[in-house]
Design an enzyme around this catalytic site. Sequence first.
Site, PDB file in Angstrom:
ATOM      1  N   LYS A   1      -3.175  11.993   4.233  1.00 11.42           N
ATOM      2  CA  LYS A   1      -3.741  10.894   3.125  1.00 11.42           C
ATOM      3  C   LYS A   1      -2.629   9.855   3.111  1.00 11.42           C
ATOM      4  O   LYS A   1      -1.682  10.095   2.100  1.00 11.42           O
ATOM      5  CB  LYS A   1      -4.181  11.220   2.140  1.00 11.42           C
ATOM      6  CG  LYS A   1      -5.493  12.234   1.911  1.00 11.42           C
ATOM      7  CD  LYS A   1      -5.045  13.701   1.990  1.00 11.42           C
ATOM      8  CE  LYS A   1      -6.185  14.574   2.106  1.00 11.42           C
ATOM      9  NZ  LYS A   1      -5.996  15.908   2.365  1.00 11.42           N
TER      10      LYS A   1
ATOM     11  N   HIS B   1      -5.030  16.026   8.374  1.00 15.56           N
ATOM     12  CA  HIS B   1      -5.375  16.271   6.989  1.00 15.56           C
ATOM     13  C   HIS B   1      -4.594  15.411   6.187  1.00 15.56           C
ATOM     14  O   HIS B   1      -4.554  15.448   5.026  1.00 15.56           O
ATOM     15  CB  HIS B   1      -4.998  17.602   6.750  1.00 15.56           C
ATOM     16  CG  HIS B   1      -5.713  18.230   5.318  1.00 15.56           C
ATOM     17  ND1 HIS B   1      -4.987  18.655   4.536  1.00 15.56           N
ATOM     18  CD2 HIS B   1      -7.066  18.114   5.043  1.00 15.56           C
ATOM     19  CE1 HIS B   1      -5.435  18.893   3.488  1.00 15.56           C
ATOM     20  NE2 HIS B   1      -6.666  18.661   3.564  1.00 15.56           N
TER      21      HIS B   1
ATOM     22  N   ASP C   1       2.619  -3.561   3.724  1.00 18.35           N
ATOM     23  CA  ASP C   1       3.675  -4.260   3.973  1.00 18.35           C
ATOM     24  C   ASP C   1       5.110  -3.556   4.296  1.00 18.35           C
ATOM     25  O   ASP C   1       6.262  -3.914   3.968  1.00 18.35           O
ATOM     26  CB  ASP C   1       3.968  -5.284   2.757  1.00 18.35           C
ATOM     27  CG  ASP C   1       2.928  -6.432   2.667  1.00 18.35           C
ATOM     28  OD1 ASP C   1       2.121  -6.471   3.941  1.00 18.35           O
ATOM     29  OD2 ASP C   1       2.732  -7.186   1.855  1.00 18.35           O
TER      30      ASP C   1
ATOM     31  N   LYS D   1      -1.727  19.300  -4.559  1.00 16.83           N
ATOM     32  CA  LYS D   1      -0.878  20.412  -3.993  1.00 16.83           C
ATOM     33  C   LYS D   1       0.437  19.841  -4.408  1.00 16.83           C
ATOM     34  O   LYS D   1       1.257  19.105  -3.881  1.00 16.83           O
ATOM     35  CB  LYS D   1      -0.961  20.191  -2.295  1.00 16.83           C
ATOM     36  CG  LYS D   1      -2.352  20.104  -2.033  1.00 16.83           C
ATOM     37  CD  LYS D   1      -2.978  18.781  -1.651  1.00 16.83           C
ATOM     38  CE  LYS D   1      -4.399  18.653  -0.887  1.00 16.83           C
ATOM     39  NZ  LYS D   1      -5.281  19.472  -1.340  1.00 16.83           N
TER      40      LYS D   1
ATOM     41  N   ASP E   1      12.265  24.386 -11.115  1.00 17.09           N
ATOM     42  CA  ASP E   1      13.387  24.145 -12.024  1.00 17.09           C
ATOM     43  C   ASP E   1      13.758  22.678 -12.483  1.00 17.09           C
ATOM     44  O   ASP E   1      14.899  22.244 -12.765  1.00 17.09           O
ATOM     45  CB  ASP E   1      14.697  24.492 -11.464  1.00 17.09           C
ATOM     46  CG  ASP E   1      14.645  26.208 -11.203  1.00 17.09           C
ATOM     47  OD1 ASP E   1      13.954  26.772 -12.059  1.00 17.09           O
ATOM     48  OD2 ASP E   1      15.610  26.550 -10.421  1.00 17.09           O
TER      49      ASP E   1
ATOM     50  N   HIS F   1      -7.549  20.054  -6.691  1.00 18.57           N
ATOM     51  CA  HIS F   1      -7.365  19.641  -5.435  1.00 18.57           C
ATOM     52  C   HIS F   1      -6.047  19.251  -5.187  1.00 18.57           C
ATOM     53  O   HIS F   1      -5.587  19.295  -3.906  1.00 18.57           O
ATOM     54  CB  HIS F   1      -8.372  18.621  -4.944  1.00 18.57           C
ATOM     55  CG  HIS F   1      -8.346  18.398  -3.531  1.00 18.57           C
ATOM     56  ND1 HIS F   1      -7.735  17.138  -2.802  1.00 18.57           N
ATOM     57  CD2 HIS F   1      -8.824  19.126  -2.364  1.00 18.57           C
ATOM     58  CE1 HIS F   1      -7.826  17.569  -1.484  1.00 18.57           C
ATOM     59  NE2 HIS F   1      -8.879  18.618  -1.419  1.00 18.57           N
TER      60      HIS F   1
END
Length: 401
Positions: A146, A144, A151, A326, A331, A324
């Site tokens: 991404k 899952h 470089d 996350k 604080d 979508h």
Amino acid sequence: ITECLKEDPLAIRELKAADKEAAMQSKYIHDLAQAPLYRNSKTKYYACGEDMFQDMLGAMERAKDFIFLEYFIIAEGNMLEKVLAVLERKVREGVKVRLIYDDVGSIKTIPPHFKKRLSDMGISCAVFNPFRPILSIILNNRDHRKILVVDGQVGFTGGINIADEYINEKVRFGYWKDTGIEIKGEAVWSLTTMFLEMWNYINQTKEDYYQYLPDIYNKKINPKDGYVQPYGDTPLDHENVGENVYLNMIKSAKKYIYITTPYLIISDEMQRTLILAAKSGVDVRIITPGIPDKPLIYKVTRSYYAGLAAEGVRIYEYTPGFIHSKVYLADSVQAVVGTVNLDFRSLYLHFEDAVYLCDTAANAQIEEDFVQTFPQCRAITYEQCRHVHLYQRILRALLRM
């Protein structure tokens, strides 16, 4: 991989002196996810996928040595064609390009003969855990993550896959709000090794990771850059790193903890921790989608509202569409941006990645994004939850089981 990821004792000492609780979180991530803390790295937060995509393209255009891509979903469309156009040019210039995608994540969206097309372009491709129509629990373990690394100097991660809805070139569920982060500097090495570890696992190969470590990083440390710690989570080590990092952040929050998640399917421990924080006077806010991408999962998400709202946790639904992202912010000091949803699959079954941020430039950008997003949401009160039809409550309870 642990041999390639060395601790920076000075960064650890400095963080301990600056923030003891953040240092404890960092130690947990280092010890259990084999992920070092970095001082010499710059961060940039993206409040929407379309902004991040422009910088991703720019980074790939400037590649000299290699481009690594690892995505859960790859789909036909403008976004993919723009990526492939850049990659094809870079291959002709002698840049090494590798791409990993998850077979189940992309099973309905991948273009026909995709691997052959990449091969013809000179792009190396690996498919994670190919789907086979047999009953096997390993089919539940998906990649899952991404990740884009260029470089070894710049890396990107977050919730954004390679599909048009993530950059709002295709409308599916209203405005698709996703987020991500760019890292420049030494912390990119952790993203590089994560990719290489997956690549060599899929291909059953071994190679010298150090050949992808840049010879030179800018060593000028700016205190405003803060501390950066990319990390991965795997279902194979029986340590729920993604969930425990979230739990630690909630427990350490003194003033507030803000959360965005597309799905809210949580353990009893997570529910108790959120409630305890709210009861202790912490401003606990969770943003979920106003328009769902999966109606049944949306009903399960809503099944948790009443129990949380009754105890002081503030629930918001993002009205323009589907959120979508996350993202966690505690604080203003501690933040996490990555791929880990607040649901069972992400927390226990998937290979995931995220970036822990302490006092970085991105923290202020994340805070500003929350400030801008809350007014676009509808607040869900406990009274509203109580007046849900009995049929809906029964359905949600059954789906939750």
